[in-house]
Motif scaffolding. Structure first.
Motif, PDB file in Angstrom:
ATOM      1  N   ALA A 154     -13.775   3.669  -1.878  1.00 10.27           N
ATOM      2  CA  ALA A 154     -13.052   4.752  -1.225  1.00 10.27           C
ATOM      3  C   ALA A 154     -14.000   5.641  -0.423  1.00 10.27           C
ATOM      4  CB  ALA A 154     -12.300   5.584  -2.263  1.00 10.27           C
TER       5      ALA A 154
ATOM      6  N   VAL B 200      -3.815   7.156  -2.223  1.00  9.95           N
ATOM      7  CA  VAL B 200      -3.910   6.042  -1.276  1.00  9.95           C
ATOM      8  C   VAL B 200      -4.329   4.805  -2.084  1.00  9.95           C
ATOM      9  CG1 VAL B 200      -5.048   5.138   0.780  1.00  9.95           C
ATOM     10  CG2 VAL B 200      -4.515   7.590   0.615  1.00  9.95           C
ATOM     11  N   GLU B 201      -3.384   3.888  -2.253  1.00  3.88           N
ATOM     12  CA  GLU B 201      -3.611   2.719  -3.104  1.00  3.88           C
ATOM     13  C   GLU B 201      -3.137   1.455  -2.397  1.00  3.88           C
ATOM     14  OE1 GLU B 201      -1.991   3.349  -6.991  1.00  3.88           O
ATOM     15  OE2 GLU B 201      -2.647   5.453  -7.045  1.00  3.88           O
ATOM     16  N   VAL B 202      -3.890   0.382  -2.605  1.00  2.00           N
ATOM     17  CA  VAL B 202      -3.612  -0.892  -1.944  1.00  2.00           C
ATOM     18  C   VAL B 202      -3.567  -1.994  -2.986  1.00  2.00           C
ATOM     19  CG1 VAL B 202      -4.446  -2.569  -0.248  1.00  2.00           C
ATOM     20  CG2 VAL B 202      -4.742  -0.113   0.175  1.00  2.00           C
TER      21      VAL B 202
ATOM     22  N   GLY C 104       0.606   5.940  -0.023  1.00  2.05           N
ATOM     23  CA  GLY C 104      -0.211   7.135   0.134  1.00  2.05           C
ATOM     24  C   GLY C 104       0.662   8.364   0.051  1.00  2.05           C
TER      25      GLY C 104
ATOM     26  N   ARG D 250      -6.765  -6.021  -0.222  1.00  2.00           N
ATOM     27  CA  ARG D 250      -7.765  -5.051   0.208  1.00  2.00           C
ATOM     28  C   ARG D 250      -8.634  -5.615   1.323  1.00  2.00           C
ATOM     29  NH1 ARG D 250      -9.211  -2.786  -5.883  1.00  2.00           N
ATOM     30  NH2 ARG D 250      -7.293  -1.556  -6.105  1.00  2.00           N
TER      31      ARG D 250
ATOM     32  N   ALA E  62       0.850  -1.192   0.000  1.00  2.00           N
ATOM     33  CA  ALA E  62       0.000   0.000   0.000  1.00  2.00           C
ATOM     34  C   ALA E  62       0.884   1.240   0.000  1.00  2.00           C
ATOM     35  CB  ALA E  62      -0.919   0.014   1.211  1.00  2.00           C
TER      36      ALA E  62
ATOM     37  N   ALA F  32      -5.236   0.658   3.986  1.00  2.47           N
ATOM     38  CA  ALA F  32      -5.449   2.068   3.651  1.00  2.47           C
ATOM     39  C   ALA F  32      -5.601   2.901   4.911  1.00  2.47           C
ATOM     40  CB  ALA F  32      -6.688   2.213   2.764  1.00  2.47           C
TER      41      ALA F  32
END
Length: 337
Positions: free
Chosen positions: A311, A269-271, A255, A276, A253, A281
């Motif tokens: 999100a 912000v990516e996972v 950010g 997930r 992850a 996050a």
């Protein structure tokens, strides 16, 4: 809606109320069977001589209503009271967001800011029209198109709707001139401390630069030097990484955070899709939030697409709420200018 003492609806707006927030009820349908009514709330952006009203809603949708269909209407408060979150006007947040995602080139046109970054994101390659351009609108838009054309870029204007100080009239004027709304998103705000309290942030590595590992997770591939300048631009920028497993793997992850006075802005912000719903996050945002608190920030903002339900659900749980919608209008292909 307004109902008179005699029990009948009343239309209590006139052409003098153009520019104000209104609530209107109109009769819809073909008149067969029971009467049907539709309510619309937004800014009255025009009322032409042919009896057609234009209302721009909070989400930017433009609704055209024939005067002959009105059954009730009234002026309502300019902006609904926010039930939670830090108070801020649109101009304040627009400037904060712009400082947190800087172009590599900018120029003033009156109080408008023309921004360019070789096409990397619309936010960094669009006009931020806060105030008066110093020219009549048509002349200003012609100047905008020439400026972007000289750089081989399409001309975009970023506008906003739905809050104190937003630009519903400008949206309507752009649409009348054939500009096309391509993308709409929302800017959300919330308290910073509740985000910091949601998770330990364990295992999150913070850095001042977007390293190769961070970029490997970033959804925009083939990041150029221009993009790196945009990502690294801002008053105080931090990058968060949750290392992948085994060592050396693409991060689980990432950010990005920019701190600007009382405001902290979250982005990117990516996972890993396979990881997930494990709280990563939240861990990333909590670690960044603590860093922002240490630098004196107290309020937070972020931008989210209207269709990104995953999100949006996360940000609601963290205490964020929508402040305003923003839109990117693209110039028509040809209009004789």
């Amino acid at each position: 809606m307004e109902i008179s003492a005699a029990g009948r609806f009343e239309v209590r707006i006139t052409t003098a109320d153009v520019g104000k927030r209104v609530s209107v009820r109109r009769l819809t349908g073909n008149g067969v069977g029971a009467e049907k009514f539709t309510d619309t709330v937004g800014v009255l952006t025009s009322w032409d001589d042919d009896g057609m009203l234009t209302i721009t809603r909070r989400d930017g949708e433009i609704v055209r209503i024939p005067e002959s269909t009105l059954v009730a209407a009234k002026v309502v408060p300019a902006a609904p009271a926010r039930r939670r979150g830090p108070a801020a006007s649109y101009p304040e947040l627009a400037r904060v967001a712009s400082r947190g995602w800087r172009p590599v080139e900018s120029e003033r046109l009156g109080e408008w800011e023309l921004r360019a970054a070789a096409g990397f994101t619309r936010r960094a390659n669009s006009v931020l029209p806060l105030g008066d351009p110093g020219l009549p609108l048509d002349a200003a838009l012609t100047a905008v198109r020439r400026w972007y054309g000289a750089r081989g870029l399409p001309a975009y204007v970023q506008t906003a709707t739905g809050a104190e100080g937003t630009q519903e009239p400008l949206c309507a004027e752009l649409e009348r001139r054939g500009w096309v709304r391509e993308v709409s998103s929302e800017l959300w705000t919330g308290g910073l401390a509740p985000v910091a309290d949601r998770a330990a942030g364990a295992g999150v590595v913070l850095s001042r630069e977007a390293g190769e590992d961070w970029l490997a997770r970033y959804q925009r591939k083939g990041v150029s030097e221009i993009a790196l300048k945009v990502l690294g631009g801002g008053p105080s920028v931090w990058f968060a990484t949750v290392p992948g497993e085994p060592s050396g793997a693409t991060p689980a992850a990432i950010g990005r955070l920019v701190v600007d006075g009382r405001w902290a802005g979250f982005a990117a912000v990516e996972v890993d899709p396979g990881l997930r719903r494990r709280g990563l996050a939240t861990e990333v945002m909590a670690a960044l939030a603590r860093r922002a608190l240490e630098e004196g920030a107290s309020a937070a903002w972020l931008q989210v697409e209207t269709g990104n339900e995953g999100a949006r659900a996360l940000y609601r749980r963290l205490g964020f709420a929508a402040h305003h919608a923003y839109h990117h209008y693209r110039a028509p292909e040809a209009d004789g200018s």
